[in-house]
Design a protein around this motif. Structure first.
Motif, PDB file in Angstrom:
ATOM      1  N   HIS A   1       1.035   7.339 -33.409  1.00 26.46           N
ATOM      2  CA  HIS A   1       0.416   8.594 -33.842  1.00 26.46           C
ATOM      3  C   HIS A   1      -0.142   8.468 -35.253  1.00 26.46           C
ATOM      4  O   HIS A   1      -1.215   8.985 -35.559  1.00 26.46           O
ATOM      5  CB  HIS A   1       1.437   9.732 -33.770  1.00 26.46           C
ATOM      6  CG  HIS A   1       1.566  10.329 -32.414  1.00 26.46           C
ATOM      7  ND1 HIS A   1       2.457  11.322 -32.101  1.00 26.46           N
ATOM      8  CD2 HIS A   1       0.894  10.068 -31.248  1.00 26.46           C
ATOM      9  CE1 HIS A   1       2.330  11.654 -30.828  1.00 26.46           C
ATOM     10  NE2 HIS A   1       1.401  10.903 -30.291  1.00 26.46           N
ATOM     11  N   GLU A   2       0.592   7.815 -36.115  1.00 24.01           N
ATOM     12  CA  GLU A   2       0.140   7.633 -37.497  1.00 24.01           C
ATOM     13  C   GLU A   2      -1.190   6.893 -37.539  1.00 24.01           C
ATOM     14  O   GLU A   2      -2.132   7.298 -38.235  1.00 24.01           O
ATOM     15  CB  GLU A   2       1.194   6.869 -38.296  1.00 24.01           C
ATOM     16  CG  GLU A   2       2.513   7.614 -38.463  1.00 24.01           C
ATOM     17  CD  GLU A   2       3.621   6.715 -38.976  1.00 24.01           C
ATOM     18  OE1 GLU A   2       3.371   5.499 -39.129  1.00 24.01           O
ATOM     19  OE2 GLU A   2       4.724   7.210 -39.222  1.00 24.01           O
TER      20      GLU A   2
ATOM     21  N   LEU B   1       3.417  16.134 -33.167  1.00 18.60           N
ATOM     22  CA  LEU B   1       3.177  14.863 -33.847  1.00 18.60           C
ATOM     23  C   LEU B   1       4.508  14.156 -34.004  1.00 18.60           C
ATOM     24  O   LEU B   1       5.355  14.574 -34.787  1.00 18.60           O
ATOM     25  CB  LEU B   1       2.529  15.113 -35.213  1.00 18.60           C
ATOM     26  CG  LEU B   1       1.737  13.954 -35.822  1.00 18.60           C
ATOM     27  CD1 LEU B   1       0.588  13.566 -34.915  1.00 18.60           C
ATOM     28  CD2 LEU B   1       1.213  14.333 -37.186  1.00 18.60           C
ATOM     29  N   SER B   2       4.713  13.095 -33.251  1.00 16.46           N
ATOM     30  CA  SER B   2       5.996  12.399 -33.277  1.00 16.46           C
ATOM     31  C   SER B   2       6.050  11.402 -34.426  1.00 16.46           C
ATOM     32  O   SER B   2       5.039  11.112 -35.060  1.00 16.46           O
ATOM     33  CB  SER B   2       6.220  11.655 -31.954  1.00 16.46           C
ATOM     34  OG  SER B   2       5.336  10.553 -31.853  1.00 16.46           O
ATOM     35  N   ALA B   3       7.235  10.867 -34.645  1.00 17.71           N
ATOM     36  CA  ALA B   3       7.436   9.904 -35.732  1.00 17.71           C
ATOM     37  C   ALA B   3       7.119   8.497 -35.271  1.00 17.71           C
ATOM     38  O   ALA B   3       7.859   7.558 -35.523  1.00 17.71           O
ATOM     39  CB  ALA B   3       8.878   9.987 -36.226  1.00 17.71           C
TER      40      ALA B   3
ATOM     41  N   ALA C   1      -7.838  15.541 -38.253  1.00 18.89           N
ATOM     42  CA  ALA C   1      -7.321  14.520 -37.338  1.00 18.89           C
ATOM     43  C   ALA C   1      -5.897  14.836 -36.902  1.00 18.89           C
ATOM     44  O   ALA C   1      -5.528  14.637 -35.742  1.00 18.89           O
ATOM     45  CB  ALA C   1      -7.371  13.148 -38.017  1.00 18.89           C
ATOM     46  N   ILE C   2      -5.079  15.335 -37.818  1.00 16.53           N
ATOM     47  CA  ILE C   2      -3.706  15.708 -37.476  1.00 16.53           C
ATOM     48  C   ILE C   2      -3.699  16.812 -36.430  1.00 16.53           C
ATOM     49  O   ILE C   2      -2.929  16.790 -35.460  1.00 16.53           O
ATOM     50  CB  ILE C   2      -2.929  16.144 -38.741  1.00 16.53           C
ATOM     51  CG1 ILE C   2      -2.606  14.919 -39.612  1.00 16.53           C
ATOM     52  CG2 ILE C   2      -1.635  16.876 -38.359  1.00 16.53           C
ATOM     53  CD1 ILE C   2      -1.946  15.264 -40.927  1.00 16.53           C
ATOM     54  N   LYS C   3      -4.575  17.813 -36.593  1.00 16.77           N
ATOM     55  CA  LYS C   3      -4.658  18.910 -35.628  1.00 16.77           C
ATOM     56  C   LYS C   3      -5.070  18.390 -34.252  1.00 16.77           C
ATOM     57  O   LYS C   3      -4.549  18.818 -33.224  1.00 16.77           O
ATOM     58  CB  LYS C   3      -5.662  19.955 -36.112  1.00 16.77           C
ATOM     59  CG  LYS C   3      -5.169  20.798 -37.288  1.00 16.77           C
ATOM     60  CD  LYS C   3      -6.202  21.840 -37.673  1.00 16.77           C
ATOM     61  CE  LYS C   3      -5.715  22.688 -38.847  1.00 16.77           C
ATOM     62  NZ  LYS C   3      -6.723  23.702 -39.253  1.00 16.77           N
TER      63      LYS C   3
END
Length: 216
Positions: A187-188, A181-183, A170-172
């Motif tokens: 996105h989380e 991937l921003s903070a 999922a992260i990819k």
């Protein structure tokens, strides 16, 4: 907001637990699964809480995990679903299985929960599919993000190894679509949502394969 309490467990009943905090003894209404997860009376416990307050009643609810607390609050948003029914729902199904059923519109599984009819199950899916408030993530750094989401999924009942694989994929995906991937909490939550979808799909495929072997 009263998010959690930590103290000595003094009583564990069929529908409630008592926790001694300083000079106060709190009564927390809880699901059967939370009560099963609690240690023996006399032990120190931490319970995640929600104070339900209406004109005619005020009751403190307690949960063994943040995931169960989040699901409790989500289910309360469904029209016609009150806290007593929510506790019955959470008593009748694992948190991870409930998430899977809501995300995949698995009405046959939902109506197996004692006290939950088809009409209410349909309302739950319509209100919550794709909108579940899953457990918050502590950090947005990718290495920490992977560990935090994996831990959150494990707390919901998924296997750690499979959860980690789903989170990495999922992260990819999210990083690939956005370039990085921003903070951001957006996105989380997207990573978490996709990981849950992957795990739900894997569970459904296994169930179908098991059914095919049985019928064969």
């Amino acid at each position: 907001m009263l998010y959690s309490v930590t103290g000595r467990l003094t009583h564990k009943g069929l529908e409630e637990a008592h926790v001694q905090v300083g000079g106060l003894e709190l009564e927390l209404s809880s699901s059967a699964r939370t009560l099963e997860a609690l240690p023996a009376p006399g032990s120190e416990v931490k319970m995640y809480t929600f104070l339900y307050h209406r004109e005619d009643q005020m009751r403190l609810y307690g949960f063994a995990t943040p995931a169960e607390r989040s699901l409790f609050l989500d289910l309360l948003r469904v029209g016609g679903v009150g806290p007593r029914l929510v506790i019955r729902i959470l008593s009748g199904i694992e948190a991870s299985e409930l998430v899977q059923a809501l995300e995949t519109n698995d009405l046959p599984r939902l109506v197996q929960i004692p006290g939950l009819g088809n009409k209410t199950a349909q309302k739950m899916v319509l209100a919550l599919q794709g909108k579940l408030s899953l457990p918050p993530i502590a950090t947005a750094r990718t290495p920490g993000l992977e560990e935090d989401i994996t831990a959150a999924l494990a707390g919901m009942g998924f296997g750690t190894r499979e959860a980690r694989t789903a989170v990495r994929a999922a992260i990819k995906e999210v990083a690939g679509e956005g370039g990085s991937l921003s903070a951001s909490s957006e996105h989380e939550q997207e990573v978490l949502r996709r990981a849950v979808a992957r795990l739900s799909s894997l569970t459904a495929e296994r169930a179908a394969a098991t059914g095919s072997r049985t019928n064969g």
